[in-house]
Design an enzyme around this catalytic site. Structure first.
Site, PDB file in Angstrom:
ATOM      1  N   GLU A   1      23.029  47.364  63.738  1.00  0.00           N
ATOM      2  CA  GLU A   1      22.346  47.227  65.026  1.00  0.00           C
ATOM      3  C   GLU A   1      22.738  45.919  65.704  1.00  0.00           C
ATOM      4  O   GLU A   1      21.881  45.076  66.009  1.00  0.00           O
ATOM      5  CB  GLU A   1      20.830  47.280  64.827  1.00  0.00           C
ATOM      6  CG  GLU A   1      20.344  46.401  63.671  1.00  0.00           C
ATOM      7  CD  GLU A   1      18.859  46.187  63.676  1.00  0.00           C
ATOM      8  OE1 GLU A   1      18.399  45.165  64.237  1.00  0.00           O
ATOM      9  OE2 GLU A   1      18.164  47.035  63.112  1.00  0.00           O
TER      10      GLU A   1
ATOM     11  N   HIS B   1      22.746  43.000  58.038  1.00  0.00           N
ATOM     12  CA  HIS B   1      22.852  41.917  59.009  1.00  0.00           C
ATOM     13  C   HIS B   1      23.746  40.845  58.399  1.00  0.00           C
ATOM     14  O   HIS B   1      23.854  40.738  57.178  1.00  0.00           O
ATOM     15  CB  HIS B   1      21.480  41.313  59.317  1.00  0.00           C
ATOM     16  CG  HIS B   1      20.468  42.296  59.811  1.00  0.00           C
ATOM     17  ND1 HIS B   1      20.588  42.955  61.011  1.00  0.00           N
ATOM     18  CD2 HIS B   1      19.303  42.737  59.252  1.00  0.00           C
ATOM     19  CE1 HIS B   1      19.541  43.749  61.187  1.00  0.00           C
ATOM     20  NE2 HIS B   1      18.755  43.644  60.126  1.00  0.00           N
TER      21      HIS B   1
END
Length: 384
Positions: free
Chosen positions: A314, A276
């Site tokens: 993601e 992330h």
């Protein structure tokens, strides 16, 4: 000790004088010795020198319109902690990073023992009677960027919350990756987040409206101290701070995919890794910067464990700019995932794709330097 490099490429430049290096020099192996090896142009035309802490450790010249030779006059290992392998690899990195149009080059080594050590490490390869340097192999050497050669951590199976996965190694500390970015003429680094030195800017970043809209982790200083502390103690995650020339610009959270929330949504391998990102400083946004930190972060994850074959991500499904950046960086779009808090797009980058397609060198078409020349390190690509 004499070392000569014969340069060859599928689209060979007109002459070796076309090879480019930064005016102030290319800084390699910054984490290995505390100070980098500097590869720069010499005083004579088509010459180069390698220095460490101001002392010259090697020199040579570019020669021959036919043979395309990069010749070392000599290599000294008495005035620095660098080995002859380090020096050859530093020059190879500088040449390939600044001139990624070179698909490979030949190397002729006067020292058989030096050749043997480079062959054993995989930095060069033998083809019949020739020694070849290829970016696909050179950029998988961990020492120049991680500071050491990483042994594989023992693969011991453990069970966490019902998930069978390899036991994770102890967390590193301090700076874990360093790479000179030729088009920015600066050093990019990643270090493990430190509660004392990194809390203040991490707190400011997470309360920035643009970051908070994606992360939803705004809060007070105590909340963010606990946030970093929890990541440092969780074997699954590694919180990193990115810097350009020592200036912090963003937060990067790495995770092992097998035991992460993403793991059940695809057939995760034990060494798949994900990430992330939160870019906190507006001054470090844009193509030139994302083309530096994004492939470098992937490079770090592939180097940190040679068993990592895939990197996953993601991004939220409607973050169009991030998805475009991932697409340009070699990530394949796999499928959408519905998490409780967001609809995400599962993306995946293969180790083979990253190194064989030389994705560490981005396509920087359209960017020019102060002399209106294409920036150093750009590898234009016509398609995916």
């Amino acid at each position: 000790m004499d070392v000569s490099l014969a340069l060859k490429s599928a689209a060979m430049v007109a002459g070796l004088s076309d090879l480019r290096l930064p005016v102030s020099g290319f800084a390699s192996h910054a984490l290995v010795f505390g100070r980098p090896l500097i590869v720069s142009s010499g005083q004579a035309a088509d010459s180069f020198r390698v220095s460490y802490h101001g002392a010259e450790v090697a020199s040579g010249y570019f020669s021959g319109s036919t043979n395309k030779l990069l010749v070392f006059d000599g290599i000294s290992i008495s005035v620095s902690p660098a080995s002859d392998e380090d020096i050859v690899n530093a020059v190879s990195e500088a040449v390939l990073a600044c001139n990624p149009q070179l698909a490979s080059f030949e190397v002729e080594l006067a020292e058989d023992d030096l050749a043997r050590r480079l062959l054993e490490a995989g930095a060069i390869e033998r083809r019949e009677d020739r020694l070849i340097v290829r970016p696909e192999s050179l950029f998988q050497q961990s020492k120049p960027w991680l500071g050491s050669t990483r042994p594989a951590y023992p693969e011991v199976p453990v069970l966490t919350n019902g998930i069978h996965h390899p036991q994770r190694p102890p967390k590193p500390v301090g700076r874990v990756y360093s790479r000179f970015i030729p088009w920015l003429n600066t050093q990019l680094g990643f270090h493990v987040a430190d509660l004392d030195s990194d809390l203040e800017h991490f707190h400011r970043w997470m309360n920035d409206p643009h970051v908070a809209a994606i992360w939803e982790d705004s809060g007070d200083l105590c909340y963010h101290r606990d946030f970093i502390a929890s990541r440092l103690t969780d074997p699954r995650t590694l919180p990193l701070i990115g810097t350009f020339d020592g200036v912090p610009f963003g937060y990067f959270e790495l995770y092992w995919a097998k035991e992460d929330r993403i793991g059940p949504h695809y057939e995760a391998d034990g060494f798949d890794r994900g990430w992330h990102v939160a870019i906190g400083e507006d001054g470090f946004r844009g193509k030139a910067f994302v083309s530096a930190w994004l492939p470098s972060l992937m490079h770090y994850m592939f180097l940190a464990d040679a068993r990592t074959r895939r990197i996953v991500g993601e991004p939220i499904h409607h973050h169009a700019q991030q998805i475009r950046n991932l697409d340009r960086s070699g990530f394949a779009k796999v499928k959408h995932i519905q998490f409780p808090h967001k609809k995400a797009l599962l993306v995946m980058l293969l180790r083979e794709r990253f190194f064989m397609d030389r994705l560490l060198s981005p396509d920087l078409t359209g960017l020019s330097d102060e002399n209106d020349q294409p920036v150093l390190g750009s590898l234009p690509r016509s398609g995916a």
